[in-house]
Enzyme design. Structure first.
Site, PDB file in Angstrom:
ATOM      1  CG  LEU A   1      -1.982  -1.107   1.263  1.00  0.00           C
ATOM      2  CD1 LEU A   1      -2.743  -1.045   2.588  1.00  0.00           C
ATOM      3  CD2 LEU A   1      -2.944  -0.973   0.090  1.00  0.00           C
TER       4      LEU A   1
ATOM      5  N   GLY B   1      10.520   5.761   4.503  1.00  0.00           N
ATOM      6  CA  GLY B   1      11.682   5.525   5.348  1.00  0.00           C
ATOM      7  C   GLY B   1      12.140   4.087   5.188  1.00  0.00           C
ATOM      8  CG  MET B   2      14.882   2.398   6.692  1.00  0.00           C
ATOM      9  SD  MET B   2      16.146   2.458   7.965  1.00  0.00           S
ATOM     10  CE  MET B   2      16.436   0.721   8.216  1.00  0.00           C
TER      11      MET B   2
ATOM     12  CG  ASP C   1       6.420  11.201  10.837  1.00  0.00           C
ATOM     13  OD1 ASP C   1       6.607  12.370  10.445  1.00  0.00           O
ATOM     14  OD2 ASP C   1       6.526  10.216  10.107  1.00  0.00           O
TER      15      ASP C   1
END
Length: 525
Positions: A29, A33-34, A150
């Site tokens: 989806l 970042g990671m 965030d």
């Protein structure tokens, strides 16, 4: 696809991958970042799920993979503790060779960012409703000691039925999606949605989430970022620290509450209750009073930057240097005003009555979820109890295998009067330790953490090998605060069996301050 990450979409897609003999992965989806999120299906309960996978870097330092996985699991436990309709639910955590994986509630809909990009800006009343849902989610998280760090439109899901859900709690910390500001700390989040105080002195608490909420609501109603980030991080940071204000075109009745949430001054920024009252008024079609400017503060403007061509690069660099220098001077002046105790007003008298006995602080804090974020595999440390002093705390179990050992010690001392307790803190403040570390510095204003608070930091690297290899590092922050006639010392240390990481000092400082605030709150201050 993000580079430098051990990951292969085709390998996972081949053969309709099923993890833990239960969760089928259908399609990715999104990735940031990671971390990558998959649309999945729970074959046991027969329901759709979202599955988040932690992606590890191709080249990692010794122990880094283990630390990232430990953070991922810790954050999963934290989010699982949040029971709120506007917070994404965590159903399960699975570990295997390609994991770990976090199995979450599947929200059928679009992110707020996708919604705005595809449909354009939202009506004022609808944005107010979204803000109310996000405030409720943040209030639930902050009550558990969890700061999102965030919050942005991409992490807000708007379901097809209109429900609003906040996702990715703490994943930015796990995914290491950071912008490194200094060698002593790293910031977690996305440029344009990181509160300005986090760039100047790294503060991370719930008020920073509220600033990010303001930037998110601005995007929802204006269909653009409140603060540009396309000129690069240095220019963006300089703009924020110099107090640049966004331009409003469509916000109408929302403008006052967004301005209040985007207030640079932490003490003037709208709190959750204030913002909720105003958003409810706006959602009902009414107008709220304009957000007042700081008293006697001139309106700040920010110079327009010329187009980025080769011939103007020197001018841009000069502007950046001038702005950042001014911001540093301004911040340094503010800190000096805090540090020079002779120039500060007298401490505000405590609202707490005099302590006749020493309360069990560790007992009142033992159930706090924030302890999981500070110490993995914790056990009680040494304790002491007598008439005038109580010592307790937690430390990492000696048998645990973790990249960072933690130790938190709380020491409470009772004095006959508040004046004697204040004199003890002043005496400690004037001491120069023979063991190294920084000197004590004032921490906040009276009333923020008790009636008085000071702190100091330690950074130690021990080298006892003949070849010169560092084999042990530690970072510790000590905080001493007073509530009435009770003095509490908070000592939080992070010890690593190898070279230090850039954010170790910042993490020790943030952890100690978080626990000091919790301890002061448990005492009624």
């Amino acid at each position: 696809m993000t580079t430098g990450v051990r990951f292969n979409y085709l390998a996972l897609m081949a053969g309709s991958r099923v993890i833990s003999s239960r969760y089928q992965l259908n399609k990715p989806l999104g990735q940031g970042g990671m971390g990558v999120v998959w649309e999945g299906y729970d074959q046991v309960l027969r329901r759709p799920v979202a599955v988040k996978q932690l992606l590890l870097p191709e080249r990692s330092e010794p122990g880094q993979d283990r630390e990232l996985k430990a953070r991922f699991l810790r954050e999963a436990r934290s989010v699982a503790s949040l029971d709120h309709p506007s917070v994404v639910s965590v159903h399960d955590v699975v570990e295997d060779a390609d994991g770990p994986w976090m199995v979450m509630q599947f929200v059928k809909g679009r992110s707020l960012q996708q919604l705005i990009e595809e449909d354009g800006p939202l009506p004022v009343a609808r944005v107010a409703e979204i803000g109310l849902a996000l405030l409720d989610a943040l209030e639930c998280a902050h009550a558990q000691g969890i700061v999102h760090r965030d919050l942005k439109p991409a992490n807000v899901m708007v379901a097809d039925d209109g429900k609003v859900v906040l996702t990715d709690f703490g994943i930015a910390a796990v995914a290491n999606a950071t912008y490194s500001l200094t060698r002593t700390g790293q910031l977690i989040g996305s440029l344009g949605y990181i509160a300005p105080e986090r760039f100047s002195f790294g503060t991370i608490d719930g008020r920073s989430d509220l600033w990010s909420l303001g930037a998110t609501l601005y995007y929802a109603v204006e269909a653009k970022r409140a603060f540009r980030a396309d000129d690069g991080p240095d220019i963006h940071i300089a703009r924020l620290l110099m107090g640049e204000q966004p331009e409003f075109e469509r916000a109408e009745r929302l403008e006052p509450v967004i301005k209040g949430l985007l207030e640079k001054d932490l003490d003037r920024r709208l709190g959750i209750d204030q913002a909720r009252r105003q958003l409810k008024t706006i959602a009902n079609g009414k107008t709220v009073p304009p957000f007042p400017p700081p008293p006697h503060a001139p309106t700040k403007t920010f110079p327009k930057f010329p187009p980025r061509r080769a011939v103007v690069i020197p001018l841009v660099l000069l502007v950046i240097i001038a702005l950042i220098t001014a911001a540093v001077i301004n911040y340094t002046g503010q800190r000096k005003g805090h540090d020079q105790t002779g120039q500060r007003e007298s401490p505000v008298p405590s609202a707490v009555v005099k302590f006749e006995t020493i309360p069990d602080i560790c007992g009142s804090l033992s159930g706090k979820m924030i302890l999981d974020n500070l110490i993995d595999h914790r056990r009680p440390s040494d304790s002491k109890t007598d008439t005038d002093e109580r010592k307790c705390g937690w430390e990492t179990e000696s048998s645990a295998t973790v990249p960072v050992d933690g130790r938190l010690t709380l020491t409470a001392r009772k004095f006959p009067s508040a004046d004697q307790a204040a004199a003890y803190i002043e005496k400690e403040n004037g001491k120069k330790s023979i063991f190294g570390g920084s000197g004590y510095t004032g921490l906040g204003e009276p009333g923020e953490i008790g009636d008085q608070a000071i702190f100091r930091v330690w950074e130690e690297i021990v080298d006892k090998t003949r070849g010169g290899d560092v084999y042990h590092s530690s970072n510790t922050t000590e905080i001493i605060f007073r509530t009435s006639n009770l003095v509490v010392e908070v000592d939080y240390g992070r010890h690593r069996g190898g070279e230090p990481k850039p954010d170790d000092t910042a993490r020790a400082r943030q952890g100690a301050e978080l626990m000091a605030r919790e301890a002061a709150s448990s005492l009624g201050s």
